[in-house]
Design an enzyme around this catalytic site. Structure first.
Site, PDB file in Angstrom:
ATOM      1  N   LYS A 266       0.843  -1.212   0.000  1.00  0.00           N
ATOM      2  CA  LYS A 266       0.000   0.000   0.000  1.00  0.00           C
ATOM      3  C   LYS A 266       0.870   1.250   0.000  1.00  0.00           C
ATOM      4  CE  LYS A 266       0.489   1.701   4.292  1.00  0.00           C
ATOM      5  NZ  LYS A 266       0.857   3.075   4.656  1.00  0.00           N
TER       6      LYS A 266
ATOM      7  N   THR B  98      -4.252   5.510   3.387  1.00  0.00           N
ATOM      8  CA  THR B  98      -2.984   6.064   2.894  1.00  0.00           C
ATOM      9  C   THR B  98      -3.197   6.930   1.656  1.00  0.00           C
ATOM     10  OG1 THR B  98      -1.784   4.190   3.792  1.00  0.00           O
ATOM     11  CG2 THR B  98      -0.682   5.410   2.046  1.00  0.00           C
TER      12      THR B  98
END
Ligand SMILES: NC(=O)c1ccc[n+]([C@@H]2O[C@H](COP(=O)([O-])OP(=O)(O)OC[C@H]3O[C@@H](n4cnc5c(N)ncnc54)[C@H](O)[C@@H]3O)[C@@H](O)[C@H]2O)c1
Ligand SMILES: O=P(O)(O)OC[C@H](O)CO
Length: 336
Positions: free
Chosen positions: A194, A251
């Site tokens: 990620k 994120t």
């Protein structure tokens, strides 16, 4: 009367300090190890960590030290939270002080350069402890929000479910809700990849490409993460959970994310050197994108977004050219 769980946290950066807050709030006896005496001193005397969590008052029960032996004495859990690329060297120093039953918990989200090892593999390599003493915590957990005690969930993973349950109990608070899982590889990969996709989305945001681009990168980023995970033996369902989709969304949407911000600066036209110069904290994806690509090649998995990030960050390709190349690949079915 039962004794409080003893926990050692190695790393006084933003996540190590925020996790120490969780553990203290959950009733653990917490010792925080840091490299720098002045940071330990600030934690012990003013109950603050001004460099990494400015404005946050830490629980007075957290004790900080620069001595690994002191931190590890009697510890049921040792939480490891230094930059992924330094873990091997750090652990070699700490390992002689480990108690025979201490569970080692990685809070890190990176893959080692060169070896392409996950943090659980580095831990096993250096300490030789068995899989039932190695665990991982991962999920949508931006340190500042957690330290402000805003609600979040996470995954605590260990091959031995009873250890994951003990860990869950040790870090469960009214604002931090950990779920157990036994898929250590999937949780670690979700956390590490990620960061790479966060860089890609940041680059696209910096270029002003819009929300359709963002949605497409998040979804196709998750698809390539899952392909790699399955090739490495992970459970594909892990990637639709907190350590996969959950962390990716946090994120890729947050200005608090260092990886997202790093990418945004590149997308706005800063050079790599300029971007590194303004980045004060660890943006794991910058190094780990190369290790993730190494893993993909080793397992024969196509990861076009990761490849694009590596070409921009490490090979100096212009983001405009890279996006054109990514979009001009041959057409394919969604599920292949
Ligand atoms: N910050 C977050 O929101 C967050 C959340 C979840 C996971 N993580 C992960 O936690 C890990 C640590 O990130 P962070 O945010 O705490 O980083 P940070 O940059 O805030 O802090 C890094 C810490 O590591 C120390 N350090 C640097 N080099 C070192 C070395 N050679 N030896 C020992 N210590 C060293 C620094 O002094 C500092 O205390 C990363 O893998 C990151 O992906 C961070
Ligand atoms: O600031 P980042 O990009 O390292 O992200 C922090 C956390 O991993 C978010 O869950």
């Amino acid at each position: 009367m039962t004794h409080p769980v003893k926990a050692a946290v190695f790393g006084t950066g933003s996540w190590g300090t925020a996790f120490a807050v969780i553990l203290a709030d959950a009733g653990c006896e917490v010792t925080l190890w840091g490299r720098r005496a002045e940071v330990a001193e600030a934690v012990n005397t003013t109950h603050t960590n001004p460099d990494y969590l400015p404005g946050i008052e830490l629980p007075g029960t957290i004790r900080a030290t620069t001595d690994p032996a002191e931190a590890l004495r009697g510890a049921e859990f040792a939480f490891l939270v230094v930059p992924s690329q330094t873990l091997r060297a750090n652990l070699a120093d700490w390992a002689p002080h480990l108690e025979p039953d201490t569970v080692l918990v990685s809070l890190m989200k990176g893959v080692e350069l060169g070896t392409a090892e996950l943090m659980s593999e580095v831990i096993a390599d250096v300490t030789k402890v068995s899989a039932d003493r190695i665990a991982v915590v991962s999920g949508p957990n931006l340190a500042k929000e957690i330290a402000e005690r805003r609600p979040a969930a996470a995954v605590v993973a260990c091959a031995d479910e009873s250890v994951a349950q003990r860990l869950q109990a040790a870090c469960h608070t009214p604002y931090f809700r950990p779920y157990t899982n036994t898929d250590v590889v999937g949780c670690e990969l979700g956390g590490a990849v990620k960061n790479v996709i966060g860089l890609a989305v940041g680059i696209a945001d910096g270029m002003g490409l819009g929300d359709n681009t963002k949605g497409s990168l998040i979804t196709r980023g998750l698809a390539e993460t899952t392909r790699l995970g399955v090739a490495m033996g992970a459970d594909p369902l892990t990637f639709s959970g907190l350590a996969g989709l959950g962390d990716l969304v946090a994120t890729c949407s947050s200005p608090l994310s260092r990886n997202h911000t790093f990418g945004t600066n590149l997308g706005r036209g800063m050079t790599l050197q300029e971007t590194i110069a303004v980045t004060k904290q660890t943006a794991e994806g910058v190094k780990s994108c190369q290790s993730v690509l190494d893993l993909a090649r080793r397992h024969g998995v196509d990861m076009p977004i990761t490849e694009t990030v590596v070409s921009i960050v490490h090979e100096g390709k212009s983001p405009v050219v890279a996006v054109k190349e990514l979009m001009s690949r041959s057409a394919k079915a969604e599920r292949r």
